[in-house]
Design a protein around this motif. Sequence first.
Motif, PDB file in Angstrom:
ATOM      1  N   LEU A  47     -30.874 -50.160 -23.882  1.00  0.00           N
ATOM      2  CA  LEU A  47     -30.247 -50.078 -25.204  1.00  0.00           C
ATOM      3  C   LEU A  47     -31.051 -50.847 -26.251  1.00  0.00           C
ATOM      4  O   LEU A  47     -31.216 -50.372 -27.377  1.00  0.00           O
ATOM      5  N   GLU A  48     -31.531 -52.018 -25.884  1.00  0.00           N
ATOM      6  CA  GLU A  48     -32.335 -52.801 -26.831  1.00  0.00           C
ATOM      7  C   GLU A  48     -33.626 -52.066 -27.188  1.00  0.00           C
ATOM      8  O   GLU A  48     -34.027 -52.038 -28.354  1.00  0.00           O
ATOM      9  N   ARG A  49     -34.246 -51.464 -26.195  1.00  0.00           N
ATOM     10  CA  ARG A  49     -35.472 -50.699 -26.453  1.00  0.00           C
ATOM     11  C   ARG A  49     -35.176 -49.508 -27.361  1.00  0.00           C
ATOM     12  O   ARG A  49     -35.895 -49.251 -28.329  1.00  0.00           O
ATOM     13  N   GLU A  53     -36.562 -48.559 -31.197  1.00  0.00           N
ATOM     14  CA  GLU A  53     -37.132 -47.252 -31.567  1.00  0.00           C
ATOM     15  C   GLU A  53     -36.414 -46.683 -32.792  1.00  0.00           C
ATOM     16  O   GLU A  53     -37.052 -46.179 -33.716  1.00  0.00           O
ATOM     17  N   ILE A  54     -35.103 -46.755 -32.785  1.00  0.00           N
ATOM     18  CA  ILE A  54     -34.311 -46.237 -33.904  1.00  0.00           C
ATOM     19  C   ILE A  54     -34.600 -47.038 -35.166  1.00  0.00           C
ATOM     20  O   ILE A  54     -34.766 -46.471 -36.245  1.00  0.00           O
ATOM     21  N   SER A  55     -34.660 -48.337 -35.030  1.00  0.00           N
ATOM     22  CA  SER A  55     -34.950 -49.195 -36.175  1.00  0.00           C
ATOM     23  C   SER A  55     -36.313 -48.857 -36.774  1.00  0.00           C
ATOM     24  O   SER A  55     -36.467 -48.771 -37.998  1.00  0.00           O
ATOM     25  N   SER A  56     -37.277 -48.635 -35.923  1.00  0.00           N
ATOM     26  CA  SER A  56     -38.620 -48.287 -36.394  1.00  0.00           C
ATOM     27  C   SER A  56     -38.612 -46.949 -37.139  1.00  0.00           C
ATOM     28  O   SER A  56     -39.209 -46.819 -38.212  1.00  0.00           O
ATOM     29  N   ARG A  57     -37.917 -45.967 -36.583  1.00  0.00           N
ATOM     30  CA  ARG A  57     -37.823 -44.656 -37.254  1.00  0.00           C
ATOM     31  C   ARG A  57     -37.071 -44.764 -38.571  1.00  0.00           C
ATOM     32  O   ARG A  57     -37.429 -44.132 -39.556  1.00  0.00           O
ATOM     33  N   ARG A  58     -36.019 -45.582 -38.591  1.00  0.00           N
ATOM     34  CA  ARG A  58     -35.244 -45.781 -39.818  1.00  0.00           C
ATOM     35  C   ARG A  58     -36.129 -46.419 -40.887  1.00  0.00           C
ATOM     36  O   ARG A  58     -36.156 -45.960 -42.033  1.00  0.00           O
ATOM     37  N   LEU A 119     -27.521 -51.143 -38.685  1.00  0.00           N
ATOM     38  CA  LEU A 119     -27.333 -50.043 -39.632  1.00  0.00           C
ATOM     39  C   LEU A 119     -26.481 -50.503 -40.813  1.00  0.00           C
ATOM     40  O   LEU A 119     -26.805 -50.215 -41.968  1.00  0.00           O
ATOM     41  N   ILE A 120     -25.408 -51.236 -40.538  1.00  0.00           N
ATOM     42  CA  ILE A 120     -24.552 -51.733 -41.621  1.00  0.00           C
ATOM     43  C   ILE A 120     -25.347 -52.652 -42.543  1.00  0.00           C
ATOM     44  O   ILE A 120     -25.213 -52.581 -43.767  1.00  0.00           O
TER      45      ILE A 120
END
Length: 177
Positions: A47-49, A53-58, A119-120
């Motif tokens: 989940l952390e990984r 990945e999501i944070s980087s794409r965001r 995200l928030i």
Amino acid sequence: MDTAFALFYREGYHAVGIDKILRTAGLAKMTLYHHFKSKEDLIVAVLERRGREISSRREQALKEAGTSPRKRLEALFIAYEAWFKSSGFSGCAFIRAIGEYPDAASPVHQAATAVKRELIATLTEILGDLKVQDPTRLAHQIYLLVEGAIVSAHTFSDPGAAAQARDAALTLVAASR
């Protein structure tokens, strides 16, 4: 970790046992336990990984949107729509993790909610730049739209849920000025 994520995402965290992960990945049990003390530790790491990945794409989507706060907000929803349209989309791994590990003290639950809090925080920052009356409150409201869009896109195979959530978010922004 790629194998574990793919299996957890497709089949669920409780449904997938360590033996299945090892068989699919072609690993020995000792190799896995050399890196992770338990299945729960593996899930947290996965989940952390995924969160990174999501944070980087965001961050990339926001960077490409430029400096306009409105365009940055819209870019988030465009990114969600692209995800919803992707062939591998099967809902949210973090929502599932929270559902399977409902105890807020669980490390799995905490790893999943950390991604949601990020995200928030991003929404709060963008909304602050938009000069709305209460950026934190509005960020939580728009977060609810995002989560609803994820669930709707998964439930109804409707990538258009992102555009609907975007429109509602922009309506909220306009009303909050």
